[in-house]
Design an enzyme around this catalytic site. Sequence first.
Site, PDB file in Angstrom:
ATOM      1  N   GLY A 249      34.802 -27.626 -11.159  1.00 29.10           N
ATOM      2  CA  GLY A 249      33.580 -27.331 -11.893  1.00 29.10           C
ATOM      3  C   GLY A 249      33.412 -28.079 -13.198  1.00 29.10           C
ATOM      4  O   GLY A 249      32.435 -27.849 -13.915  1.00 29.10           O
TER       5      GLY A 249
ATOM      6  N   LYS B  67      40.517 -23.826   4.358  1.00 28.94           N
ATOM      7  CA  LYS B  67      40.837 -24.567   3.136  1.00 28.94           C
ATOM      8  C   LYS B  67      41.693 -23.668   2.254  1.00 28.94           C
ATOM      9  O   LYS B  67      41.248 -22.613   1.807  1.00 28.94           O
ATOM     10  CB  LYS B  67      39.576 -24.981   2.390  1.00 28.94           C
ATOM     11  CG  LYS B  67      39.886 -25.740   1.101  1.00 28.94           C
ATOM     12  CD  LYS B  67      38.692 -25.806   0.177  1.00 28.94           C
ATOM     13  CE  LYS B  67      39.138 -26.298  -1.198  1.00 28.94           C
ATOM     14  NZ  LYS B  67      38.080 -26.140  -2.220  1.00 28.94           N
TER      15      LYS B  67
ATOM     16  N   ASN C  13      30.858 -28.824  -4.728  1.00 30.31           N
ATOM     17  CA  ASN C  13      29.941 -27.694  -4.780  1.00 30.31           C
ATOM     18  C   ASN C  13      29.132 -27.717  -6.077  1.00 30.31           C
ATOM     19  O   ASN C  13      27.922 -27.911  -6.086  1.00 30.31           O
ATOM     20  CB  ASN C  13      30.708 -26.383  -4.634  1.00 30.31           C
ATOM     21  CG  ASN C  13      29.814 -25.155  -4.539  1.00 30.31           C
ATOM     22  OD1 ASN C  13      30.286 -24.037  -4.430  1.00 30.31           O
ATOM     23  ND2 ASN C  13      28.501 -25.316  -4.556  1.00 30.31           N
TER      24      ASN C  13
ATOM     25  N   ALA D 131      37.090 -31.298  -6.058  1.00 26.29           N
ATOM     26  CA  ALA D 131      36.966 -30.769  -7.426  1.00 26.29           C
ATOM     27  C   ALA D 131      36.839 -31.875  -8.457  1.00 26.29           C
ATOM     28  O   ALA D 131      37.550 -32.871  -8.407  1.00 26.29           O
ATOM     29  CB  ALA D 131      38.134 -29.862  -7.797  1.00 26.29           C
ATOM     30  N   GLY D 132      35.911 -31.671  -9.393  1.00 24.41           N
ATOM     31  CA  GLY D 132      35.769 -32.558 -10.532  1.00 24.41           C
ATOM     32  C   GLY D 132      34.663 -33.583 -10.450  1.00 24.41           C
ATOM     33  O   GLY D 132      34.337 -34.235 -11.435  1.00 24.41           O
TER      34      GLY D 132
END
Length: 264
Positions: free
Chosen positions: A167, A106, A215, A193-194
Amino acid sequence: MSQTETQDLLTIAGRDYRSRLLVGTGKYKDLDETRAAVEASGAEIITVAIRRTNIGQNPGEPNLLDVLPPDRYTYLPNTAGCYSAEDAVRTCRLARELLDGHTLVKLEVLGDEKTLYPDVVQTLAAAETLVKDGFQVMVYTSDDPILAKRLEEIGCVAVMPLAAPIGSGLGIQNRYNILEIVENAQVPILVDAGVGTASDAAIAMELGCDGVLMNTAIAAAKNPVLMASAMKKAIEAGREAFLAGRMPRKRYASASSPVEGTFF
C-alpha cells in the site's frame, strides 16, 4: 489476439493465462466499482482476503461471487491479516471449504501492523504445512533471493517478492534483488506490493518478472477504472520490452545516423 499474446502465456500451477496482471478486490467504494476496475484491468486472476471479503461466509450480505463469477475468473484466496502460520493455514483451509475444494492460495504472514513486512519464519512454516496439505501456494515474501529460493524448494508454485511495503506506492526499491530472484527461479516470479503507478508495473516486467499483483495502486487512484486500464497497458508494454531485449547502456553518445556514405 496478437501472435505474441498467443505464444507468451503465464503458466501457474499448470494453468495458462493471457494476462500477467493479477488484481486485488479490496478498498473499492462498492462492488460495482470493483467489477468495473477488474474488467478494465483484463486480469484473469483475482485475489480476495478471506478474513475481510464475503464469498459466502455471511449469507444475506453482498457477495463478491455475484459480481465476479468464478467461472470467468480464477479466485486466489489470500491470508491478509494473518500474523502467524497457524492463522494462515486455518484461513486457507476455510477458503478451500468455501470454494468447493479450491487449492490455489496466496500465502502472506505479516510481521507487524506498521510495515506489513512478511514474517519470513512464519511464512516458511505455513508454506511447508500448506504444500504438504495439498495446496498450490503462491507466496508473498521479502525481496531476499535466498528466501525466495527456499520457498521455491519447499514447493510453492509462485514466489511473490514485495517491491516496497504493502500500500505504499513507492515502486520497486531494490531492482537488483528482484533481478537476482528472477534469474535464479524455476517458478513464476510476480512482484507483489508497493506498485504505485503504471511505470512501476512496466519496470517490474522489464526486469523479467512473470507478472505483477496489485490492489491499492488501482483502488486508491482518483479514477480506479482508468488506472486499471493503464496498468493493463503497462504490463503488456513492459513484457514486450523484456522479450525484445533493451539496447545496452553506453557511457558515451552513439549517432543514430551513419557517418559513412553521406552526400556532403
